[in-house]
Scaffold this motif. Structure first.
Motif, mmCIF file in Angstrom:
data_model
loop_
_atom_site.group_PDB
_atom_site.id
_atom_site.type_symbol
_atom_site.label_atom_id
_atom_site.label_comp_id
_atom_site.label_asym_id
_atom_site.label_seq_id
_atom_site.Cartn_x
_atom_site.Cartn_y
_atom_site.Cartn_z
ATOM 1 N N GLU A 138 -19.765 9.920 77.044
ATOM 2 C CA GLU A 138 -20.111 11.136 76.309
ATOM 3 C C GLU A 138 -20.498 10.789 74.872
ATOM 4 O OE1 GLU A 138 -17.396 10.944 78.238
ATOM 5 O OE2 GLU A 138 -17.987 12.332 79.841
ATOM 6 N N ALA A 139 -19.757 9.868 74.262
ATOM 7 C CA ALA A 139 -20.076 9.437 72.891
ATOM 8 C C ALA A 139 -21.430 8.723 72.865
ATOM 9 C CB ALA A 139 -18.988 8.518 72.355
ATOM 10 N N ARG A 173 -24.097 11.325 72.923
ATOM 11 C CA ARG A 173 -24.186 12.022 71.634
ATOM 12 C C ARG A 173 -24.926 11.179 70.599
ATOM 13 N NH1 ARG A 173 -18.827 13.323 72.569
ATOM 14 N NH2 ARG A 173 -18.113 11.769 71.054
ATOM 15 N N LYS A 174 -24.613 9.889 70.574
ATOM 16 C CA LYS A 174 -25.274 9.004 69.609
ATOM 17 C C LYS A 174 -26.779 8.954 69.857
ATOM 18 C CE LYS A 174 -21.294 5.918 68.917
ATOM 19 N NZ LYS A 174 -20.763 4.560 69.181
ATOM 20 N N ALA A 198 -28.575 11.162 71.361
ATOM 21 C CA ALA A 198 -29.168 12.479 71.116
ATOM 22 C C ALA A 198 -29.642 12.586 69.670
ATOM 23 C CB ALA A 198 -28.165 13.576 71.429
ATOM 24 N N LYS A 199 -28.973 11.850 68.750
ATOM 25 C CA LYS A 199 -29.400 11.852 67.343
ATOM 26 C C LYS A 199 -30.796 11.267 67.196
ATOM 27 C CE LYS A 199 -26.470 11.084 63.753
ATOM 28 N NZ LYS A 199 -25.674 10.327 62.747
ATOM 29 N N ASP A 223 -32.479 12.345 75.475
ATOM 30 C CA ASP A 223 -31.524 12.916 76.432
ATOM 31 C C ASP A 223 -31.108 11.785 77.369
ATOM 32 O OD1 ASP A 223 -30.012 14.366 78.182
ATOM 33 O OD2 ASP A 223 -31.692 15.438 79.107
ATOM 34 N N GLU A 249 -23.547 5.589 61.977
ATOM 35 C CA GLU A 249 -22.918 6.875 61.649
ATOM 36 C C GLU A 249 -23.609 7.572 60.482
ATOM 37 O OE1 GLU A 249 -20.492 8.677 63.068
ATOM 38 O OE2 GLU A 249 -20.410 7.248 64.732
ATOM 39 N N GLU A 258 -29.168 13.481 60.530
ATOM 40 C CA GLU A 258 -29.721 14.246 61.635
ATOM 41 C C GLU A 258 -31.154 14.633 61.286
ATOM 42 O OE1 GLU A 258 -28.321 14.972 64.478
ATOM 43 O OE2 GLU A 258 -26.185 14.550 64.159
#
Length: 375
Positions: A12-13, A16-17, A19-20, A24, A113, A117
């Motif tokens: 999941e992480a 998410r990373k 997706a930045k 997808d 990190e 965005e």
């Protein structure tokens, strides 16, 4: 290249990373996990089959020694069946590994990190602005008109010789180009970078190692008869010097610089924003490349950013430094800083340099490793 561990530790992480970066990745991540599970199951079944095959083969000799020929012949047929099964499993395992590899290499690098965005260049974060604009006459001429007026760059002749995007530098234009190349190389070597002069064509393995292939093959000029690619940047051959190499811990940092002509198809580029020298199919570039230990890579990145800034300062140009947002980053980058200088005639900022940290992404693709006191 990302690793199975990076993906499986927290899928999941991982999604998410990525997706930045506007990717997808969830469907691909599920494929990767399924292919990896399949690979593990096939490997286990193959190992068990080969173990049973070896055990049965040893039994045949013992049975023959005891004169139990019938039982020995039965074991031979059993071994033959196991050999057929192991051959089938090996083929299936090869297919599973190839599908797993193809899925993994389709994913870009994780962004760091601190990457902002955003989806486009408008979302990039300006981290430094230095304004020291030169006073120019009213309505200054853009460079393509100056080049024509003083006959230092001939764009039309380039079209005649090759095509659009291949300018011909003449007289003081050629001298200026050569002087800038030497100036950049001298700055880099004084800062401890080893100058190398690499080939300007690379093989497929080199393109894969730095991430240009298979992601950017449409942007690269391809010599199909030999399956060589013209370099889009010196980063490709210079970094690949260390493909399949094991370094010692004390070898770090490795610092290299190189000048090459660079070739990019830039498919679909047109309009006023690519006029003149703004976007070319062939251009000259001086590159710096650094290999560092994982724990010092961001310190190395900061040092490279400071070095490039010192060069832009020495040229006396107004400049700004941007931290790229996720959607504007390259496939391989974890963190990128762009340098832009201001064009008074064009009334806009133009990118002149880019400095990135790839973390372990390229090292994994290159199979570049290092050895310390433990392993």
């Amino acid at each position: 290249m990302l690793t199975i561990k990076q993906i499986r530790d927290d899928k999941e992480a991982a999604a998410r990373k990525l997706a930045k970066k506007g990717v997808d990745a969830a469907p691909v991540i599920e494929k990767i996990i399924n292919f990896d599970d399949q690979r593990k199951a096939l490997q286990l079944e193959l190992d068990n089959t080969l173990a049973a095959q070896n055990k049965a083969a040893k039994e045949i000799g013992a049975l023959m020694g005891q004169g139990r020929r019938e039982e020995a012949e039965e074991r031979k047929r059993f071994v033959a069946d196991l050999k057929e099964k192991s051959s089938r499993l090996e083929a299936e395992l090869t297919d599973a590994r190839q599908e797993l590899q193809a899925a993994i290499v389709s994913l870009p690098n994780f962004p760091a990190e601190i990457v902002p965005e955003g989806k486009t260049a408008e979302d990039n974060l300006v981290v430094k602005l230095v304004e020291n604009y030169t006073a120019l006459p009213e309505n200054p001429l853009p460079h393509w008109e100056l080049a024509r007026k003083y006959d230092i760059i001939d764009f039309d002749l380039g079209v005649k010789l090759t095509g659009a995007g291949f300018p011909v530098y003449k007289g003081k234009g050629a001298r200026l180009q050569r002087a800038l190349i030497n100036f950049f190389l001298d700055c880099n070597t004084k800062a401890g970078y080893l100058e190398v002069e690499p080939p300007v064509m690379v093989n497929e393995a080199s393109g894969f190692g730095t991430g240009q292939l298979p992601d950017k093959e449409g942007q690269m000029y391809h010599a199909t008869a030999d399956n060589f690619y013209l370099v889009p940047t010196a980063e490709v051959p210079v970094t690949n010097i260390y493909r399949d190499v094991i370094l010692e811990k004390e070898d770090f940092p490795v610092k290299m610089t190189a000048y090459t002509p660079c070739f990019r198809r830039e498919a679909g580029s047109y309009g006023k924003d690519v006029r003149g020298l703004n976007r070319l199919h062939q251009f000259d570039k001086v590159e710096i490349v650094q290999l560092s230990l994982p724990e010092t890579s961001y310190e190395a990145l900061d040092g490279m950013v400071a070095h490039v800034e010192s060069i832009v300062k020495a040229l006396g140009l107004p400049y700004r430094i941007l931290r790229l947002c996720g959607g504007d980053m390259s496939f391989t980058s974890a963190l990128t800083y762009d340098f832009e200088v201001y064009s008074e005639a064009q009334k806009r900022w133009l990118e002149v340099s880019s400095v990135s940290n790839f973390e372990s992404f390229q090292a994994n693709r290159l199979k570049l490793r290092y050895r310390d006191e433990e392993k």
